[in-house]
Design an enzyme around this catalytic site. Structure first.
Site, PDB file in Angstrom:
ATOM      1  N   ASP A  36      -2.460  -4.856 -66.580  1.00 26.41           N
ATOM      2  CA  ASP A  36      -1.576  -3.835 -67.142  1.00 26.41           C
ATOM      3  C   ASP A  36      -2.313  -2.879 -68.080  1.00 26.41           C
ATOM      4  O   ASP A  36      -1.778  -1.833 -68.445  1.00 26.41           O
ATOM      5  CB  ASP A  36      -0.394  -4.489 -67.869  1.00 26.41           C
ATOM      6  CG  ASP A  36       0.549  -5.193 -66.896  1.00 26.41           C
ATOM      7  OD1 ASP A  36       0.206  -5.284 -65.699  1.00 26.41           O
ATOM      8  OD2 ASP A  36       1.624  -5.661 -67.315  1.00 26.41           O
ATOM      9  N   ASP A 287       7.028  45.819 -57.633  1.00 27.04           N
ATOM     10  CA  ASP A 287       6.200  44.872 -56.879  1.00 27.04           C
ATOM     11  C   ASP A 287       6.932  43.553 -56.638  1.00 27.04           C
ATOM     12  O   ASP A 287       6.666  42.848 -55.686  1.00 27.04           O
ATOM     13  CB  ASP A 287       4.887  44.598 -57.620  1.00 27.04           C
ATOM     14  CG  ASP A 287       3.990  43.668 -56.827  1.00 27.04           C
ATOM     15  OD1 ASP A 287       3.326  44.168 -55.899  1.00 27.04           O
ATOM     16  OD2 ASP A 287       3.978  42.460 -57.103  1.00 27.04           O
ATOM     17  N   GLY A 422       3.296  41.097 -53.334  1.00 28.35           N
ATOM     18  CA  GLY A 422       4.166  41.985 -52.581  1.00 28.35           C
ATOM     19  C   GLY A 422       3.420  42.947 -51.678  1.00 28.35           C
ATOM     20  O   GLY A 422       3.597  42.956 -50.469  1.00 28.35           O
ATOM     21  N   LEU A 423       2.541  43.737 -52.275  1.00 28.92           N
ATOM     22  CA  LEU A 423       1.841  44.730 -51.490  1.00 28.92           C
ATOM     23  C   LEU A 423       0.973  44.076 -50.439  1.00 28.92           C
ATOM     24  O   LEU A 423       0.908  44.514 -49.301  1.00 28.92           O
ATOM     25  CB  LEU A 423       0.963  45.574 -52.411  1.00 28.92           C
ATOM     26  CG  LEU A 423       1.661  46.781 -52.997  1.00 28.92           C
ATOM     27  CD1 LEU A 423       0.722  47.518 -53.926  1.00 28.92           C
ATOM     28  CD2 LEU A 423       2.140  47.692 -51.873  1.00 28.92           C
TER      29      LEU A 423
END
Ligand code: SF4
Ligand code: SF4
Lengths: 523, 429
Positions: A36, A287, A422-423
């Site tokens: 443990d 954008d 985006g572009l």
């Protein structure tokens, strides 16, 4: 028994360790076998802590079981006290330790140590890590702050005029997702409002700090998973109200400001007016148009998942297509939120079930834990991490809170970055037939770590296929037409068309079927 | 012949007991035997490891594995719940249900290990009977075995020992007229292939490996089997093989040039290989490995090293580091010292090197800090805290996951120790 491959949460004593490790001057003596001790590496490796967690394990072995494991526990507790000289100690047992029924609390008390010794009894076969953290924190608060609680029925004295209001920040622990930076962000925000932080706990607090929690006017619950129980006890015992809003995202942060203003009796107008996050403007800039309706799947602890859904939907204009949590204790919150977005809530701690859901939903973005990062990677879906459990890269060197206004900036960047810009998305489509453009190329900003979307997930072996095998056959011209579709949406177009064909009993998929399906699934 | 003289030199100086040994009991900072599943499931490619344990066990394997590259790895945990503790009948019924579910889901599995843990041991869930019962149900398509990787019985690499020992009874017998060399202990495939080629050139064979890469291709064993241990932690496996009549060839372990040579030589001697042939075959390998080691020796010579107990590889490693790289040993910790299997190694350790068996981690850290070593070999829980104190460390777990045995890995092994020192020297900020 429950068949488990990967787990979202560790056992409850790991939750107790997160509390103890976040604090100073507290030591945890744990009745546990040697293996443990692995839990230390969570803190030293994943969180890169420069100290060992303040935990002593008794590491009893089979040989000891016949003999005196109780004595072993007492010696370990005594040695730990002598060596570490803590201000307070918590004692308990791990899953195996609890089976041998040695009563760590009683044994530790019998030592007569000159410090508070608090027993944390964690039902290892029923509960998990977050519950363990909450219970440990609650027991600590009760034991250490309890003695200074006003007599029942007595009200706390009014704050005298001219004195700045104070609050406690409750919930941050070691190994928490961005807890380190959220503390800084929220402390600064409160300071702007004219509110001082009395104690931040458990992270950064000493037992003496916990003892003076009652001195604050109210409590800010940053992480309900850890602090809800302690906060309600503080409310009952000290009459301290607590906040309900988790300040993740711009609107939630504003709501949080209004909430604390009421609790502190101050006017938030100036701060609200001056408050600045770039998220709203970035989200409105043209954008970002391409973010509209991006289908997002969200999974994590309940507070982070609910907050993420709100930001995704209200502040980024995404469409929440799936929402879930691994914490059953907070299932109700997820169900309520899921209803808001009209999705089926997913309450499970079975990793394979989450994976099947992602495969079925085919989201465009996954917001999840480290586990979902792996799921998303296998399916080639962009992903950002929003909740524990997390890995080493989720403890960044830079300041990167999730909460407050800076947190919103961080969120904008980390969620949007994995998506196509985006572009760039338009350009890819425009130039896809250019001989220099190799089909399957990936956007330049996606590092090598991002797989090109795969048609099939590539797990080690077969996962049960949740999507039924297509009965329909593709005609050659339809297949050609499909190739004209940009590669990053092609997989989805193929699946949608097949599903459409199957549902409508179309045997051969023609160009017409393709466009019928497109129209059918248009959003 | 070089080898023979070396072997003589070694046996002439009976240094076996000239090492002061510290024995303390306190907190042990080591993994349990379940950890072995992380490499064993990669090695035996059609085997599945089902741990019968608690959430802690599942979390341990997940944390030790570190990377979750597989959606469905060939291991899992049947996490026991409150009701399983209440009644063993229910626990057995539950186990049968889970195994059935698992085998249906993974038809590619040929061998299933039920792996015991601390909780299953403490409540006395009899996994050997469960394995028998389930074997009847699923044989011949799936064989079901059991072993314990529990932390109350096994330390880290002892899990592999328990696993391999559980395989020995099902290894088919070998005819009395046949003979073979069995290499015992998992090695990286690339290392296995190198050794296979070397044994072939030496005319030693047939050579088989335990564990095999496929459970359907088990080696065979009989009175004419000679075996070489490739790993120092295989006490139970060796005993089980000896019970089947096989004989262990005493040798140091194949770490470094010297270790590899002596290890191969033990087999060569048993096969009556002409020393001149041995010399001729191994010489180019030794020369190449020594060339590769040279630059690391410049880096490491004279540096003082402290090894915390972890994998039981510590003593062979210390022998390699001190004899081939001239490092100075401060303390060589091992979780368990098997004097018989390590006899050849102990003879080669410099006189006076301090050993420690077992652990009280706090006291050991005190000794380590006081000694200010140049390099500390330790587990993941201790590494960053020691680095923060200005002590350079090497994570021991990498020594288990990296191919380090054999001639062509000798320099890679040295590099593992040199890298942290080189790195520390480079960083200015
Ligand atoms: S030490 Fe025992 S309880 Fe802990 S992980 Fe190992 S087998 Fe499980
Ligand atoms: S791949 Fe990444 S997230 Fe996954 S285990 Fe490794 S570091 Fe963690």
């Amino acid at each position: 028994m429950q068949l488990t491959v990967w787990t979202y949460e560790g056992p409850p004593h790991v939750g107790a360790m997160r509390v103890a490790t976040g604090m100073d001057g507290l030591h945890y003596v744990l009745h546990a076998p040697q293996g443990d001790t692995y839990a230390d590496l969570l803190f030293t490796m994943i969180e890169r802590r420069d100290k060992r967690p303040p935990v002593t394990y008794t590491t009893f072995s089979a040989r000891d079981l016949g003999g005196d494991t109780a004595e072993l526990f007492k010696n370990a507790a005594k040695d730990a006290y002598d060596r570490f000289k803590p201000e307070a100690m918590i004692v308990g047992a791990s899953c195996t330790g609890s089976l041998i029924q040695d009563d760590p609390g009683g044994l530790a008390r019998s030592l007569g140590l000159p410090i508070p010794v608090i027993t944390v009894d964690l039902p290892a076969y029923q509960r998990k890590e977050n519950w363990g953290a909450a219970e440990t924190f609650y027991q600590l608060v009760r034991a250490l702050a309890g003695p200074s609680a006003p007599a029942p029925g007595k009200r706390r004295p009014e704050r005298s005029t001219g004195v700045r209001p104070t609050c406690n920040l409750l919930g941050p622990t070691a190994l928490g997702f961005r807890h380190r930076d959220d503390i800084i962000e929220i402390t600064a925000l409160l300071a702007k409002l004219g509110i001082d932080v009395n104690v931040t706990a458990p992270m950064t607090a000493t037992p003496a700090d916990i003892a003076r929690l009652g001195e604050a006017d109210f409590n800010v619950v940053l992480y309900p998973e850890v602090a809800a129980q302690a906060a309600s006890w503080l409310q009952r015992s000290f009459g301290q109200p607590f906040t309900k809003t988790v300040p993740i995202g711009v609107s939630a942060t504003r709501q949080f400001i209004e909430e604390v203003a009421v609790l502190a009796g101050i006017d938030p107008a100036a701060v609200l007016k001056a408050s600045a996050s770039r998220l709203p403007w970035y989200s409105r800039s043209v954008d970002s148009t391409y973010l509209t309706g991006k289908r997002v799947f969200i999974f994590g602890d309940a507070s982070h998942a609910v907050a993420a859904a709100r930001v995704a939907s209200d502040e980024l204009g995404f469409k929440v297509v799936g929402l879930g949590t691994y914490s059953r204790e907070f299932a109700r919150d997820i169900r309520a939120a899921a209803e808001l977005y009209g999705v089926e809530p997913l309450i499970t701690d079975d990793y394979l079930e989450v994976e099947a859901k992602v495969q079925e939903l085919q989201p465009e973005l996954v917001l999840g834990t480290q586990m979902e990062r792996h799921i998303a990677k296998r399916f080639g879906i962009p992903c950002a991490v929003i909740s524990a459990p997390v890995h080493v890269q989720d403890f960044p060197a830079r300041y990167a809170p999730q909460m407050g206004f800076e947190g919103s900036n961080v969120i904008f960047d980390t969620w949007v970055h994995p998506l196509m810009m985006g572009l760039e998305e338009h350009l890819l489509a425009m130039f896809k037939d250019d001989f220099e453009f190799k089909d399957g190329a990936q956007p330049s900003h996606l590092g090598a770590g991002h797989a090109v979307p795969q048609k099939q997930p590539a797990p080690e072996t077969t996962i049960e296929n949740v999507i039924s095998v297509p009965a329909a056959i593709w005609a050659a011209d339809a297949e050609n037409e499909l190739k004209k579709i940009p590669f990053f949406v092609r997989g989805k177009a193929r699946r949608n068309t097949e599903r459409f064909a199957n549902e409508n009993g179309v045997a051969t998929i023609t160009i017409e079927t393709l466009y019928d399906a497109k129209a059918h699934y248009a959003r | 012949m070089t080898i023979r003289t070396q072997a003589c030199a070694v046996s002439d100086t009976a240094r076996g007991d000239t090492h002061p040994t510290i024995r303390q009991s306190g907190q042990r900072e080591v993994f349990c035997g379940l950890t072995g599943i992380v490499w064993l499931h990669r090695k035996i490619q059609d085997a599945f490891f089902l741990v019968v344990g608690s959430r802690t066990c599942a979390h341990l394997i997940q944390s030790a594995a570190g990377v979750m590259i597989f959606a469905e790895p060939r291991f899992a945990t049947a996490i026991m719940e409150e009701k399983d503790l209440a009644g063993l009948t229910d626990a057995n019924a539950e186990l049968d249900r889970i195994v059935t579910q698992l085998i249906e889901r993974r038809p590619d599995i040929r061998l299933l290990f039920l792996v015991g843990s601390c909780p299953s041991e403490v409540i006395k869930l009899d996994l050997s009977r469960a394995a028998l019962r389930l074997s009847q149900k699923f044989s011949p398509s799936v064989r079901i075995l059991n072993y314990s990787g529990s932390g109350i019985e096994t330390t880290f690499t002892q899990g592999e020992d328990a696993c391999l020992a559980s395989l020995v009874p099902v290894i088919p017998p070998m005819g009395a007229s046949e003979c073979s060399l069995l290499i015992v202990g998992s090695l990286a495939d690339v290392v296995e292939d190198q050794f296979t080629r070397l044994f072939e050139s030496l005319g030693i064979g047939p050579v088989e490996f335990l564990p095999p890469r496929k459970s359907t291709a088990l080696p065979s064993v009989g009175p004419n089997t000679r075996f070489l241990l490739a790993q120092p932690f295989l006490a139970d496996t060796a005993r089980a093989l000896e019970e089947r009549g096989a004989q262990r060839l005493p040798a140091p372990f194949p770490l470094g040039v010297e270790g590899t040579t002596a290890w191969l030589a033990a087999a060569a001697q048993a096969w009556g290989v002409d020393p001149a042939v041995f010399e001729k075959v191994t010489q180019p390998y030794r020369a190449r490995a020594q060339r590769a080691l040279a630059s690391y020796k410049r880096e490491l010579a004279g540096r003082r090293i402290f090894l915390f107990p972890d994998s039981q590889l510590e003593i062979p490693l210390a022998r390699f580091l001190s004899r081939e790289l001239s490092m100075e040993l401060i303390e060589v910790g091992t979780p368990y010292l098997h004097r018989e299997h390590l006899a050849e190694e102990l003879k080669m350790l410099p006189v006076g090197a301090t050993l420690s068996e077992g652990q009280d981690v706090d006291l050991q850290l005190d000794r380590c800090r006081a000694a200010r070593p140049d390099l500390v070999v330790c587990g993941l829980g201790l590494a960053n805290p020691l680095e923060a104190e200005g002590i350079t460390t090497k994570w021991s777990i990498e020594l288990i996951f990296t191919p380090i045995q054999g001639y062509d890995q000798a320099a890679d092994l040295a590099e593992l120790f040199a890298r942290p020192l080189v790195r520390r020297a480079r960083l200015v900020a």
